[in-house]
Enzyme design. Structure first.
Site, PDB file in Angstrom:
ATOM      1  N   GLN A  89      46.974  26.801   5.038  1.00 52.94           N
ATOM      2  CA  GLN A  89      47.650  26.132   3.927  1.00 52.94           C
ATOM      3  C   GLN A  89      46.594  25.615   2.945  1.00 52.94           C
ATOM      4  O   GLN A  89      46.943  25.155   1.854  1.00 52.94           O
ATOM      5  CB  GLN A  89      48.480  24.948   4.422  1.00 52.94           C
ATOM      6  CG  GLN A  89      49.643  25.346   5.334  1.00 52.94           C
ATOM      7  CD  GLN A  89      50.317  24.150   5.930  1.00 52.94           C
ATOM      8  OE1 GLN A  89      51.126  23.479   5.298  1.00 52.94           O
ATOM      9  NE2 GLN A  89      49.988  23.850   7.172  1.00 52.94           N
ATOM     10  N   HIS A 107      49.109  28.912   0.368  1.00 55.04           N
ATOM     11  CA  HIS A 107      49.350  28.058  -0.808  1.00 55.04           C
ATOM     12  C   HIS A 107      48.385  28.334  -1.943  1.00 55.04           C
ATOM     13  O   HIS A 107      48.254  27.512  -2.842  1.00 55.04           O
ATOM     14  CB  HIS A 107      49.280  26.574  -0.397  1.00 55.04           C
ATOM     15  CG  HIS A 107      50.372  26.188   0.551  1.00 55.04           C
ATOM     16  ND1 HIS A 107      50.302  25.056   1.331  1.00 55.04           N
ATOM     17  CD2 HIS A 107      51.537  26.798   0.873  1.00 55.04           C
ATOM     18  CE1 HIS A 107      51.407  24.977   2.071  1.00 55.04           C
ATOM     19  NE2 HIS A 107      52.164  26.030   1.830  1.00 55.04           N
TER      20      HIS A 107
HETATM   21  N1  APR Z   1      40.713  17.012  12.481  1.00 56.00           N
HETATM   22  C1  APR Z   1      41.947  17.557  12.677  1.00 56.00           C
HETATM   23  N2  APR Z   1      43.076  17.101  12.071  1.00 56.00           N
HETATM   24  C2  APR Z   1      42.939  16.044  11.240  1.00 56.00           C
HETATM   25  C3  APR Z   1      41.700  15.424  10.973  1.00 56.00           C
HETATM   26  C4  APR Z   1      40.546  15.954  11.641  1.00 56.00           C
HETATM   27  N3  APR Z   1      39.324  15.424  11.455  1.00 56.00           N
HETATM   28  N4  APR Z   1      41.914  14.404  10.088  1.00 56.00           N
HETATM   29  C5  APR Z   1      43.251  14.407   9.809  1.00 56.00           C
HETATM   30  N5  APR Z   1      43.870  15.379  10.512  1.00 56.00           N
HETATM   31  C6  APR Z   1      45.279  15.751  10.523  1.00 56.00           C
HETATM   32  C7  APR Z   1      46.262  14.626  10.239  1.00 56.00           C
HETATM   33  O1  APR Z   1      46.555  13.923  11.449  1.00 56.00           O
HETATM   34  C8  APR Z   1      47.467  15.397   9.731  1.00 56.00           C
HETATM   35  O2  APR Z   1      48.302  15.835  10.793  1.00 56.00           O
HETATM   36  O3  APR Z   1      45.480  16.686   9.484  1.00 56.00           O
HETATM   37  C9  APR Z   1      46.834  16.625   9.065  1.00 56.00           C
HETATM   38  C10 APR Z   1      46.831  16.515   7.555  1.00 56.00           C
HETATM   39  O4  APR Z   1      48.178  16.553   7.120  1.00 56.00           O
HETATM   40  P1  APR Z   1      48.462  16.685   5.550  1.00 56.00           P
HETATM   41  O5  APR Z   1      47.594  15.740   4.799  1.00 56.00           O
HETATM   42  O6  APR Z   1      49.960  16.619   5.381  1.00 56.00           O
HETATM   43  O7  APR Z   1      47.941  18.161   5.209  1.00 56.00           O
HETATM   44  P2  APR Z   1      48.715  19.523   5.423  1.00 56.00           P
HETATM   45  O8  APR Z   1      49.600  19.468   6.627  1.00 56.00           O
HETATM   46  O9  APR Z   1      47.696  20.608   5.355  1.00 56.00           O
HETATM   47  O10 APR Z   1      49.638  19.579   4.089  1.00 56.00           O
HETATM   48  C11 APR Z   1      50.420  20.735   3.922  1.00 56.00           C
HETATM   49  O11 APR Z   1      51.147  19.919   1.773  1.00 56.00           O
HETATM   50  O12 APR Z   1      50.651  18.910  -0.217  1.00 56.00           O
HETATM   51  C12 APR Z   1      50.889  20.116   0.379  1.00 56.00           C
HETATM   52  O13 APR Z   1      50.132  22.210  -0.325  1.00 56.00           O
HETATM   53  C13 APR Z   1      49.693  21.024   0.265  1.00 56.00           C
HETATM   54  O14 APR Z   1      48.859  22.613   1.880  1.00 56.00           O
HETATM   55  C14 APR Z   1      49.293  21.263   1.704  1.00 56.00           C
HETATM   56  C15 APR Z   1      50.586  21.015   2.458  1.00 56.00           C
END
Ligand code: APR
Length: 231
Positions: A89, A107
């Site tokens: 993503q 994305h």
């Molecule tokens: N290692 C692994 N996971 C981690 C770490 C780390 N060091 N730090 C944070 N996380 C986890 C968080 O616990 C959370 O579950 O990464 C995840 C981040 O979630 P989001 O910020 O929602 O990111 P994501 O799931 O990729 O978002 C999906 O949303 O805004 C849109 O298009 C955008 O691709 C993005 C989509």
């Protein structure tokens, strides 16, 4: 020579967190600072395209100062023993820079822009590329090659094919709240092992093995498990 087990890995912002790229929904996430519907939705782009261009110029520029972390590198190293497909993503290029050879961006990508009048016409750009609503390439006005909220996710179909053919499925660093990406898990065949690496995991069905760790530690641990269990 038997075929290598097919390892399909679905990654989100969490895998790039230890490289210094902000996630979206953590405490210091991007969506705490920017109204997501202004900078990452079709309506927002129609309303104020200059703001959206600036937002992605800023995120593209930030790529110059970060590099892949150990989790990205381990995914590349696993290609020695597994047929690895990464479905991400993320719009950064850290998987590619770590050496992963099969990366599918659900994305879009920060290092590409596309013609406003032809979504199949894209150009690779550098981290120093700045676009505005007036920027033209080969006579075409351009936009970030990013899937905005309220837009279709054209790569989801091919991604479901990969999930359906996985022998092992791994999810790393995604809150599993954005669809259709979060639904990929449901295309995995029954009986195929699923692992989820995340220090603060989202909701997952029973049967998923959760490794409640950061990507670098969790991926090192999982690489050991995979090599002992599936090779
Ligand atoms: N290692 C692994 N996971 C981690 C770490 C780390 N060091 N730090 C944070 N996380 C986890 C968080 O616990 C959370 O579950 O990464 C995840 C981040 O979630 P989001 O910020 O929602 O990111 P994501 O799931 O990729 O978002 C999906 O949303 O805004 C849109 O298009 C955008 O691709 C993005 C989509």
């Amino acid at each position: 020579m038997t075929a290598k087990p097919r390892l399909v890995i679905s990654t989100g912002a969490g895998i790039s967190a230890e490289s210094g790229i902000r996630t979206f929904r953590d405490a210091d996430g991007l969506w705490e600072e920017y109204p997501v519907m202004d900078v990452a939705s079709a309506d927002g782009f129609a309303r104020n395209p200059a703001l959206v261009h600036r937002f992605y110029n800023e995120r593209r520029r930030a790529l110059a100062d970060v590099r892949p972390n150990r989790a990205h590198e381990i995914l590349h190293e696993l290609e020695r023993d597994f047929d690895v497909y990464v479905i991400t993503q993320n719009v950064d290029d850290l998987h590619e820079r770590a050496g992963s050879t099969k990366v599918l961006h659900l994305h879009g990508e920060l290092l590409k822009v596309r013609a406003l009048d032809d979504e199949n016409l894209t150009w690779a750009v550098g981290t120093d590329t700045e676009t505005t609503p007036e920027t033209r390439i080969d006579g075409h006005r351009v936009r970030p090659h990013i899937v905005f909220f309220q837009e279709a996710v054209p790569m989801f179909e091919p991604a479901t094919q990969l999930a359906a053919e996985a022998d092992i499925f791994v999810i790393i660093g995604t809150s599993l709240v954005v669809y259709p990406a979060a639904a990929l898990l449901h295309y995995v065949r029954r009986g195929v092992p699923v692992y989820y690496i995340d220090p603060n995991p989202g909701e997952v069905p029973d049967g998923v093995t959760v490794i409640r760790k950061k990507a670098t530690e969790g991926m090192a641990e999982l690489a050991e498990i995979l090599r002992h269990k599936y090779l």
